[in-house]
Motif scaffolding. Structure first.
Motif: not given
Lengths: 264, 478
Positions: B14-19, B24-25, B156-158, B325-332
Motif C-alpha cells: 500500500e505504502a509503495l503505491k503512494n507515489v 518525500r521518503r 515526517l510523512h506529511k 524503512y525509507s521504501s515503505v515508511g514507518g506506518h507499514a
C-alpha cells in the motif's frame, strides 16, 4: 602466523591459495571463477580448488536456520583447514566466513573458525593488499569502457572493501570508476529477502538502477554475484542497457562472454 | 496501540503505491544521512564516546535494580512521587489516577513514544480528559487521527500542503489561508499557547534518568517540553525503567551522541533537567511532580539474548539509514516503533507471532549498525529473531523446507554437484538464447520483479573436474 612472518619464513615460496568458488559463481557464472584463478596466478600464486565445496551456509544462516548453517560452516572449515590462504570472489561469502562463522559456532569450532577467518580474503582485497598484483606490461588494446561500480554491503561494512576494486581497475585496466551517488545503499538483493519481500526489493533495485544509469556508464562491475544477478535481472526487465559483469572478468579483460543476463 | 504488523507486506505494498509519500521518503533518505555525517565529521571523539557510553549503559543495565533504587530515593528526596508500572494497563491507570486526584480536565502533552506504546492518549480521553499533543509533529498527527511514522519526526510523512488542508478543515481559520510554512507553525503555536495556559496536568517523556540526583533529562527543539513541565500545576514524567544512568555526566555524554545521530545538530535548542516540584523560593513550576516508570517486558529483555536492545537511545538513525524503512515508511511496520530498532522491539514488546514479518524486512546490509550510536548489532539481533521464528515454526513451511533440503544437499557434495549440474544445464539450454527468463515457476518471488539470468553453461565444478581429468590423461600419455 601473521602475514609478515609468513612472508619472511619462506621468501621464495609462492603463495598457496585455495579458491572458494562460491555457489553462485559455480552455478551461474563459472567465468568468474576461471578469471579469478587466472588473476591469482598472474599475481604469483599457486591456486587449488577444493573439490568438495558446495555452499558456505549463508542462505540457511540468514534465514535464521542456524541448525542447518552450522554443519555447512563446519564442512567449509574442515575443507579449508590446510590452506595457506583462502580467496573468494564475493564479499558476502568472505564476510560469512570471516565474521559470521565465529559468531555461529562455539568452543573449539569457534577457534577453528577464527583461524580460517584470519587467512580468508575477498578477491580484490587479496589481489590488491596481499598479493600486490602487478599491472600488465602493455596497455590493454581494447577500448576502455566507462565503468560504474556497485559496492556490496558485506564487502563495505564487514570487510571494509572500498578502494581495492577501484585501485585494481585503475592499475590493471586503466579504468577510472564513474561513481554512483549512493555508494553505501543496498541494491535490495539480501539473499532470500528479494524473494520474500519482492515488492520492496523491486523498489530498492530500481533506485540502484536509476543511480547506475545516471552515471552514464556502459558497464556495471561489482564483486558480488548476488547483487549483480539482481541488478542485471531488473535492468533486463526494464529494458535498460547496461553490461553487468563481475569485476574479475573485467580485470582479466574478458568481455567476450555474454554479460550477466545477456543472450548469445 | 493497535498492532497490525502481521499485515506488514500488505501495508508495505500500500505504502509503495503512494507515489507522493514515496518521493518525500526518498528525499529524506538522501538528506538525513548527509546531515548526520556532517555533524559527526567534525566530532573526532564520536567513536571513543560511543564505546564509553556503551560501557556505561552496560554497567547501568547490569545493576539496574540498584540504580533504579538510587534514582527513586533521590527523586523522592527532591519531593517527587515515583511509580513503577509493570505493563501498559498499570501505567495508564497510574497516570489517570493522578489526573483525577487533581480534578484535571486538560492535559498538555510533550512527545513520548512510551505513551504511544501504552495507548495513554485514548485511555485518558475515554475517561473524559482533553489531551493535546504539543510537539508540532505530534500535534499534526493527533489532529489527523494518525500515529507517528518516525520516532523522532512523527509527522515526517506529511507534506506542508496536507498540513494546510488539515488545519483548514480542523481549525477555525476565518479568512486566513496560511500560505507559507511559517504561517502553519504560527497557527499551531497560537492554538497550543492557549492549551498550555489552561492545562492542569503536563505530561512529558525523558531521554534519561539520572540516578545520582534523581533528575530526568529531556531534549526538544520546540521548547514545548518545558512549557508542559512548568505551566500546569502537575507534572508527570513518563518513561521506562531502562532509561536510568548512574551519573549526570553519563546523561550529557549520551546527549552528545544522541542529538548528532538524530537530527545532525550538535545540540538541540532545549536541553532540560527536571528535578522536582516548585520550591518556596521558585517563582513558577508545578506544585506536584510524578515519575511513572514502565517495565512492559523490559525486565524480560534484560534477561534475554536481546539485552543490548535496551541500550537503544531512540535517536532514529537506524530508521534514517534503512533502505527498507525509507521504501515503505514507518506506518507499514504496524506498531509504535518502525525501522530496524522497531523490527526488534515490536516482537519483543508485543509478540513474535503477530510480528514475525518484521525481522525479515532486512537485507542484513548493516548500515543501521554502522551508524547506531549505541553500537547495537541490529542485523544480528534481527537474524536471531528470524532464528526464533524458524525454531518456533512461524515462518512459511515451504521456506523452511527449502532451506532444509538445500542444507541437506550441500552436505553431500557429490549429490549436490550432480543435481546442480543437471538443473543448471537445463536452465542453460532453455535460457541461453535470450540470456534470462522472464518467469520461472520455482522462482516467482524473483521473477515478479526481475528477469532470472540464465546460467552460462556447465557448472564450474563440472568444467574444472573435466579439466583436471584432461590434464591427468595428458600426463599419463607422456
Amino acid at each position: 602466523m601473521n602475514e609478515r612472518d609468513r612472508e619472511h619464513s619462506s621468501p621464495q615460496r609462492r603463495k598457496q591459495v585455495a579458491l572458494f568458488v562460491t555457489c553462485l559463481a559455480d552455478l551461474f557464472r563459472p567465468s568468474v571463477a576461471f578469471a579469478s584463478i587466472k588473476l591469482l596466478e598472474r599475481a604469483g600464486c599457486e591456486v587449488s580448488v577444493p573439490l568438495q565445496q558446495t555452499c558456505c551456509g549463508q542462505p540457511a544462516y540468514n534465514s535464521g536456520n542456524y541448525e542447518e548453517a552450522v554443519p555447512l560452516a563446519q564442512q567449509v572449515i574442515t575443507m579449508l583447514a590446510d590452506a595457506d590462504y583462502v580467496v573468494a570472489p564475493s564479499g558476502s561469502c568472505a564476510g560469512m566466513i570471516c565474521h559470521h562463522y565465529p559468531r555461529l559456532l562455539e568452543g573449539e569450532w569457534r577457534e577453528r573458525a577464527l583461524e580460517l577467518a584470519a587467512k580468508t580474503f575477498e578477491l580484490t582485497v587479496f589481489l590488491n593488499d596481499i598479493a600486490h598484483i602487478k599491472p600488465p606490461g602493455k596497455k590493454p588494446s581494447a577500448a576502455i569502457p566507462s565503468v560504474a561500480y556497485h559496492d556490496g554491503c558485506a564487502g563495505l561494512r564487514e570487510l571494509d572493501i572500498r578502494e581495492q576494486p577501484r585501485q585494481l581497475l585503475r592499475d590493471l585496466c586503466g579504468i577510472e570508476v564513474s561513481e554512483l551517488q549512493q555508494r553505501e545503499v543496498c541494491c535490495g538483493f539480501g539473499g532470500t529477502f528479494c524473494a520474500k519481500m519482492p515488492e520492496i526489493s523491486g523498489k530498492m533495485v530500481d533506485d540502484k538502477l536509476n543511480d547506475i544509469m545516471a552515471t552514464g556508464a556502459d558497464v556495471l562491475a561489482g564483486g558480488d554475484l548476488g547483487c549483480l544477478l539482481n541488478i542485471a535481472g531488473r535492468a533486463r526487465r526494464q529494458g535498460k542497457k547496461i553490461e553487468v559483469r563481475h569485476i574479475a572478468e573485467l580485470l582479466q579483460q574478458d568481455r567476450d562472454t555474454p554479460a550477466i543476463g545477456e543472450g548469445k | 496501540m493497535e498492532q497490525r504488523s502481521d499485515t506488514f507486506l500488505d501495508n508495505a505494498s500500500e505504502a509503495l503505491k503512494n507515489v507522493e509519500q514515496a518521493k518525500r521518503r526518498d528525499i529524506i533518505a538522501t538528506f538525513a544521512p548527509l546531515m548526520r555525517s556532517a555533524a559527526i565529521e567534525g566530532f573526532d571523539e564520536f567513536d571513543t564516546l560511543r564505546q564509553h557510553v556503551k560501557r556505561v549503559r552496560e554497567h547501568a543495565l547490569d545493576h539496574l535494580e540498584y540504580y533504579l533504587g538510587q534514582f527513586e530515593q533521590q527523586a523522592v528526596q527532591n519531593g517527587n512521587h515515583v511509580h513503577f508500572a509493570r505493563n501498559s494497563d498499570e501505567f495508564n491507570s497510574v497516570v489517570l489516577d493522578i489526573c483525577q486526584q487533581h480534578d484535571a480536565r486538560r492535559v498538555a502533552k510533550g512527545k513520548s513514544m512510551v505513551t504511544e506504546e501504552t495507548g495513554l492518549n485514548s485511555f485518558l480521553q475515554r475517561a473524559g480528559l482533553e489531551v493535546m499533543e504539543t510537539d508540532l509533529g505530534e500535534y499534526i498527527i493527533q489532529r489527523a487521527g494518525e500515529t507517528p511514522s518516525h520516532i523522532v519526526a512523527p509527522a515526517l510523512h506529511k507534506s506542508a500542503g496536507e498540513i494546510r488542508a488539515l488545519f483548514q478543515s480542523t481549525h477555525d481559520l476565518g479568512a486566513r489561508d496560511l500560505p507559507e510554512t511559517v504561517d502553519l507553525v504560527a497557527e499551531a503555536r497560537e492554538v497550543l499557547r492557549e492549551h498550555f495556559l489552561k492545562a492542569e496536568v503536563g505530561i512529558i517523556g525523558a531521554n534519561a534518568l539520572v540516578a545520582e540526583n534523581g533528575y530526568s533529562m529531556l531534549v526538544t527543539n520546540e521548547g514545548n517540553g518545558d512549557l508542559c513541565a512548568n505551566l500546569p500545576r502537575v507534572l508527570i514524567v513518563c518513561t521506562t525503567i531502562d532509561r536510568v544512568l548512574p551519573l549526570a555526566q553519563d546523561a550529557t555524554a549520551m546527549l552528545r551522541l544522541l542529538v548528532r545521530s538524530a537530527t545532525g545538530q550538535a545540540q538541540t535548542c532545549y536541553t532540560s533537567f527536571y528535578s522536582g516540584p516548585r520550591r518556596d523560593s521558585d517563582v513558577d513550576g508545578p506544585i506536584e511532580t510524578h515519575f511513572v516508570l514502565l517495565d512492559n517486558k523490559r525486565s524480560d529483555i534484560l534477561d534475554s539474548d536481546y539485552r543490548e536492545m535496551l541500550e537503544c537511545i531512540r535517536c532514529g538513525a537506524c530508521l534514517n539509514h534503512c533502505p527498507i524503512y525509507s521504501s515503505v515508511g514507518g506506518h507499514a511496520y504496524g506498531w509504535v516503533y518502525p525501522g530496524p530498532m522497531g523490527s526488534i522491539l515490536t516482537p519483543l514488546l508485543t509478540s513474535l507471532e503477530q510480528s514475525h514479518a518484521l525481522p525479515n524486512a532486512c537485507t542484513s546490509c548493516g548500515r543501521c549498525a554502522e551508524v547506531c550510536p549505541a553500537d547495537i548489532p541490529l542485523p544480528d539481533l534481527l537474524r536471531d529473531l528470524r532464528h526464533e521464528e524458524n525454531s518456533r515454526k512461524l515462518s512459511a513451511g515451504r521456506w523452511r523446507l527449502g532451506i532444509k533440503l538445500h542444507g541437506w544437499l550441500a552436505r553431500h557434495p557429490k549429490l549436490y554437484q550432480l543435481s546442480t549440474a543437471i538443473a543448471i544445464h537445463t536452465l542453460h539450454l532453455f535460457g541461453r538464447k535470450r540470456g534470462s527468463y522472464s518467469s520461472l515457476p520455482m522462482a516467482s518471488g524473483w521473477t515478479s520483479q526481475r528477469d532470472f539470468p540464465a546460467p552460462q553453461g556447465k557448472t564450474f565444478m563440472q568444467q574444472y573436474k573435466a579439466r583436471l581429468k584432461r590434464l591427468a590423461e595428458q600426463r599419463n600419455e607422456h
